[in-house]
Design a protein around this motif. Structure first.
Motif, short mmCIF file in Angstrom:
data_model
loop_
_atom_site.label_atom_id
_atom_site.label_comp_id
_atom_site.label_asym_id
_atom_site.label_seq_id
_atom_site.Cartn_x
_atom_site.Cartn_y
_atom_site.Cartn_z
N GLU A 145 0.81 -1.20 0.07
CA GLU A 145 0.09 0.07 -0.06
C GLU A 145 0.83 1.22 0.23
O GLU A 145 0.68 2.24 -0.68
CB GLU A 145 -0.97 0.08 1.14
CG GLU A 145 -2.00 -1.16 1.18
CD GLU A 145 -2.76 -1.10 2.32
OE1 GLU A 145 -3.78 -1.85 2.32
OE2 GLU A 145 -2.49 -0.38 3.29
N TYR A 200 -3.24 1.77 -8.57
CA TYR A 200 -4.53 1.32 -8.81
C TYR A 200 -4.51 -0.28 -8.43
O TYR A 200 -5.41 -0.85 -7.59
CB TYR A 200 -5.16 1.37 -10.06
CG TYR A 200 -6.42 0.84 -10.50
CD1 TYR A 200 -7.51 1.32 -9.73
CD2 TYR A 200 -6.50 -0.35 -11.21
CE1 TYR A 200 -8.84 0.88 -10.10
CE2 TYR A 200 -7.80 -1.11 -11.10
CZ TYR A 200 -9.04 -0.60 -10.91
OH TYR A 200 -10.23 -1.04 -11.16
N PRO A 204 -6.10 -0.18 -1.44
CA PRO A 204 -7.55 -0.34 -1.21
C PRO A 204 -8.71 0.63 -1.79
O PRO A 204 -8.30 1.45 -2.17
CB PRO A 204 -7.60 -0.56 0.31
CG PRO A 204 -6.69 0.47 0.62
CD PRO A 204 -5.43 0.67 -0.53
N ASN A 205 -9.86 -0.07 -1.58
CA ASN A 205 -11.04 1.12 -2.16
C ASN A 205 -11.08 2.16 -1.21
O ASN A 205 -11.65 3.06 -1.74
CB ASN A 205 -12.21 0.33 -1.95
CG ASN A 205 -12.37 -1.04 -3.18
OD1 ASN A 205 -11.86 -0.91 -4.22
ND2 ASN A 205 -13.04 -2.00 -2.93
N ARG A 206 -10.82 2.08 -0.04
CA ARG A 206 -10.84 3.27 0.83
C ARG A 206 -9.45 3.21 1.87
O ARG A 206 -9.21 2.08 2.39
CB ARG A 206 -11.72 3.47 1.98
CG ARG A 206 -13.26 3.62 0.98
CD ARG A 206 -12.86 5.22 0.54
NE ARG A 206 -14.46 5.63 0.13
CZ ARG A 206 -14.97 5.31 -1.38
NH1 ARG A 206 -14.15 4.28 -2.34
NH2 ARG A 206 -16.07 5.47 -1.40
N ASN A 214 -6.53 6.23 -2.64
CA ASN A 214 -7.19 4.81 -2.72
C ASN A 214 -7.07 4.77 -4.15
O ASN A 214 -6.61 5.31 -5.18
CB ASN A 214 -8.37 4.75 -2.04
CG ASN A 214 -9.43 5.54 -2.51
OD1 ASN A 214 -9.71 5.59 -3.64
ND2 ASN A 214 -10.25 6.48 -1.73
N ARG A 215 -7.75 3.27 -4.48
CA ARG A 215 -7.54 2.79 -5.86
C ARG A 215 -8.58 3.72 -6.75
O ARG A 215 -8.35 3.77 -8.17
CB ARG A 215 -8.03 1.40 -5.94
CG ARG A 215 -9.28 1.02 -5.67
CD ARG A 215 -9.75 -0.47 -5.56
NE ARG A 215 -9.12 -1.21 -6.52
CZ ARG A 215 -9.70 -1.72 -7.55
NH1 ARG A 215 -10.99 -1.69 -7.64
NH2 ARG A 215 -9.10 -2.57 -8.48
N TRP A 216 -9.47 4.15 -6.19
CA TRP A 216 -10.34 5.04 -7.16
C TRP A 216 -9.74 6.50 -7.51
O TRP A 216 -9.98 7.01 -8.29
CB TRP A 216 -11.92 5.31 -6.22
CG TRP A 216 -12.40 3.88 -6.29
CD1 TRP A 216 -12.64 3.26 -4.85
CD2 TRP A 216 -12.57 2.90 -7.22
NE1 TRP A 216 -13.13 2.16 -5.18
CE2 TRP A 216 -13.25 1.90 -6.47
CE3 TRP A 216 -12.74 2.90 -8.37
CZ2 TRP A 216 -13.62 0.66 -7.02
CZ3 TRP A 216 -13.33 1.76 -9.34
CH2 TRP A 216 -13.58 0.76 -8.44
N ILE A 267 -15.57 3.59 -12.15
CA ILE A 267 -15.97 4.59 -10.79
C ILE A 267 -17.11 4.62 -10.50
O ILE A 267 -17.62 4.55 -9.44
CB ILE A 267 -14.92 5.62 -11.22
CG1 ILE A 267 -13.40 5.38 -11.45
CG2 ILE A 267 -15.24 6.44 -9.96
CD1 ILE A 267 -12.69 6.76 -11.78
N GLN A 270 -18.86 1.36 -9.28
CA GLN A 270 -18.30 0.61 -8.28
C GLN A 270 -17.69 1.23 -7.06
O GLN A 270 -17.43 0.87 -5.81
CB GLN A 270 -17.27 -0.16 -8.51
CG GLN A 270 -17.61 -1.35 -9.71
CD GLN A 270 -16.48 -2.08 -10.38
OE1 GLN A 270 -15.62 -2.52 -9.70
NE2 GLN A 270 -16.54 -2.05 -11.73
N SER A 271 -17.32 2.64 -7.00
CA SER A 271 -16.53 3.38 -6.12
C SER A 271 -17.15 3.71 -4.77
O SER A 271 -16.58 3.73 -3.85
CB SER A 271 -15.78 4.66 -6.83
OG SER A 271 -16.83 5.63 -7.03
N TYR A 273 -18.64 6.48 -4.41
CA TYR A 273 -18.60 8.14 -4.30
C TYR A 273 -19.93 8.56 -5.03
O TYR A 273 -20.32 7.89 -5.73
CB TYR A 273 -17.31 8.65 -5.03
CG TYR A 273 -15.94 8.20 -4.32
CD1 TYR A 273 -15.59 9.35 -3.10
CD2 TYR A 273 -15.20 7.56 -4.61
CE1 TYR A 273 -14.43 9.20 -2.46
CE2 TYR A 273 -13.96 7.35 -3.70
CZ TYR A 273 -13.68 8.35 -2.77
OH TYR A 273 -12.84 7.88 -2.26
#
Length: 543
Positions: A145, A200, A204-206, A214-216, A267, A270-271, A273
């Motif tokens: 990470e 990416y 992690p996602n968050r 994060n990955r987004w 995004i 799946q994200s 946000y």
């Protein structure tokens, strides 16, 4: 010009939370882009401290003795001023500020040197961390990470350098050649894309720490890179300059727009946000928790009086007025009159982004328990108090830090941007209907009654979808460090400025100055003169 005394970057074993000014200073005459770091860290705590130093270059007030060459203050006006949104206030002569709104920047403008240096500080901190992390004793997941975050930040620093200056030296290790030449854009962007792809894959996602990449975040900036490159190629950006280093001839626009479409689709699906309900809460000093629901990545400020990573909004980003009693600013840059008329009267973004100053009759409002003064409304563009109002300081009496500084985060990538990047990519891959639906989605938050969005759609409609998109990006992202790059990549920079009316508003008095200084080569900032003097790299054309 005498060589400036520069300072090598020294990351100590423990940098300390957001303390980026720790350094061992000595005389140096190396180029600004050549910065070295002695790495002493071996433990997990050392690596975490070094990573903080990598983030800190985004907005530390001082980086190795160089002040505000980042989103603390300078980059906000470097990327917003001197456009059809923002001009230098009549009478301002400050050498580090005024040239950007007047399109009078030269290779000796101090802010250029400060920015160039600070971005390479960030890059080299990332490089030294990546060099050392493999031998650091820590858990493999967290190690991956940290590597992902370092790659993300290096990609981000290089992205801004490439968009602002074109080709630059590319360093991927801490030890590198001080005489390295500028690389062409295809090489620079290959590194940027690689860094964001690595981030990416590893993030992690968050993030566990709010505000970290994060990955987004990485996916979103990949989409911005792809749309930037595709639009520059499509619109022939810089082709008339004949400068191979900054050529976009190598770009496959169809491929990059397809990649941008697919990434932004992912995004959106799946994200997690989303557009928050209150547009205002994205830019208030005390509503960072709401901003995080929409912002995929922000330059994060602090509420601690001893840390020092703040944003300085007082110079131009808050409504003018008494700083001590109302949280007002100086108004060094002002909005064009054209900016006001870009909004329909039903569009609530106008009242938030544009106002008059604070006055004796200004009232207060309570936002999530915090008090804010309300600037007088802008009912037109001719009054001398017509101002930028997008960002707001909380009541100064309640601030734990210096009243000139902000605890508010500065969003660098919002979900609204993902939607509009998606709209651009959809249109360019043949789905105009889907693209227009994205514009409607963004506008829906801007009306008091959802039924009014149809009125905005009709009022804002243009047969040329890309012209409508560019206007919508201006309405949504006014004064958010987006406009200069957007105008350039759509090939509209020159025409937008030449199309301004010197009688179109109080501060349009600066328009003739801008137009007299405007040249096609000014789509790029100059490489700092110090860099040219101390290294063999070549200058951008025209400077």
């Amino acid at each position: 010009m005498k060589n400036r005394i520069l300072k090598n970057i020294v990351v100590l074993t423990f940098i300390g939370i957001y303390c980026s000014s720790c350094s061992n200073d000595f005389l140096d005459t190396k180029p600004l882009s050549f910065t070295t770091v002695e790495n002493f860290y071996q433990t997990a705590d050392d690596a975490e401290s070094a990573l903080i130093g990598c983030y800190s270059a985004l907005n530390a007030q001082s980086v190795q003795g160089v002040w505000r060459g980042n989103f603390n203050s300078s980059m906000t006006f470097m990327l917003s001023a001197g456009t059809d949104e923002l001009v230098t206030r009549d009478g301002l002569t400050a050498i580090g500020y005024a040239p950007f709104g007047n399109l009078a920047v030269t290779s000796q403008t101090p802010t250029i040197e400060e920015h160039f240096f600070t971005m390479f500080v960030g890059i080299n901190r990332c490089n030294y961390l990546l060099d050392a992390i493999e031998d650091t004793e820590m858990g493999e997941q967290r190690k991956a990470e940290i590597m992902g975050e370092a790659h993300f930040l290096r990609g981000l620093y290089y992205m801004y350098l490439a968009q602002m200056y074109g080709g630059v030296p590319v360093y991927t290790t801490g030890e590198h050649d001080e005489n390295a030449l500028r690389e062409p854009l295809d090489v620079v962007y290959a590194q940027i894309i690689s860094d964001f792809e690595t981030a990416y894959s590893n993030l992690p996602n968050r993030a566990d720490i709010q505000g970290r990449a994060n990955r987004w975040s990485a996916a979103g900036f990949l989409a911005k890179v792809y749309t930037y490159l595709a639009s520059c190629k499509t619109n022939g950006v810089g082709a008339d300059l004949g400068f191979e280093l900054n050529s976009f001839d190598w770009v496959d626009a169809d491929d990059f727009y397809t990649r941008a479409r697919d990434i932004t689709n992912g995004i959106i699906a799946q994200s997690g946000y989303e557009l928050i309900d209150n547009y205002d809460y994205l830019f208030r000093e005390t509503t960072n928790q709401f901003q995080m629901e929409e912002s995929l990545f922000s330059s994060v400020s602090s509420s601690s009086s001893i840390i020092g990573n703040y944003h300085v909004w007082v110079q131009w980003m808050v409504p003018p007025g008494n700083t001590t009693t109302m949280g007002g600013g100086y108004g060094w840059f002002r909005p064009t009159g054209e900016m006001f008329y870009k909004y329909n009267a039903l569009d609530m973004r106008r009242a938030h982004n544009l106002s008059n100053s604070f006055s004796a009759s200004s009232t207060t409002e309570t936002i999530e328990g915090d008090t804010y003064y309300v600037p007088d409304p802008a009912n037109g563009v001719t009054a001398g108090f017509y101002s930028v109002a997008k960002y707001r300081y909380v009541d100064p009496s309640s601030k734990p830090i210096d009243i000139s500084q902000s605890m508010g985060n500065y969003p660098l990538l919002r979900y609204a941007d993902i939607l509009l990047l998606n709209a651009e990519a959809l249109y360019m891959t043949g789905d105009e209907a889907g693209a227009r639906e994205r514009l409607t989605e963004v506008r829906t938050r801007s009306v008091s009654d959802v039924s009014q969005v149809d009125i905005l759609d009709d009022a804002y409609y243009k047969a040329d979808f890309l012209e409508e998109l560019l206007d919508e990006r201006s309405r949504e992202f006014a004064f958010e460090s987006q406009r200069r790059i957007d105008l350039i990549r759509f090939g509209k920079f020159y025409d937008a400025i030449m199309g301004l009316d010197e009688n179109g508003g109080r501060w349009n008095v600066a328009v003739p100055i801008m137009q007299a200084n405007l040249e096609p080569y000014k789509i790029w900032f100059p490489i700092p003169l110090t860099e040219i003097e101390l290294s063999p790299i070549e200058q951008n054309p025209g400077y």
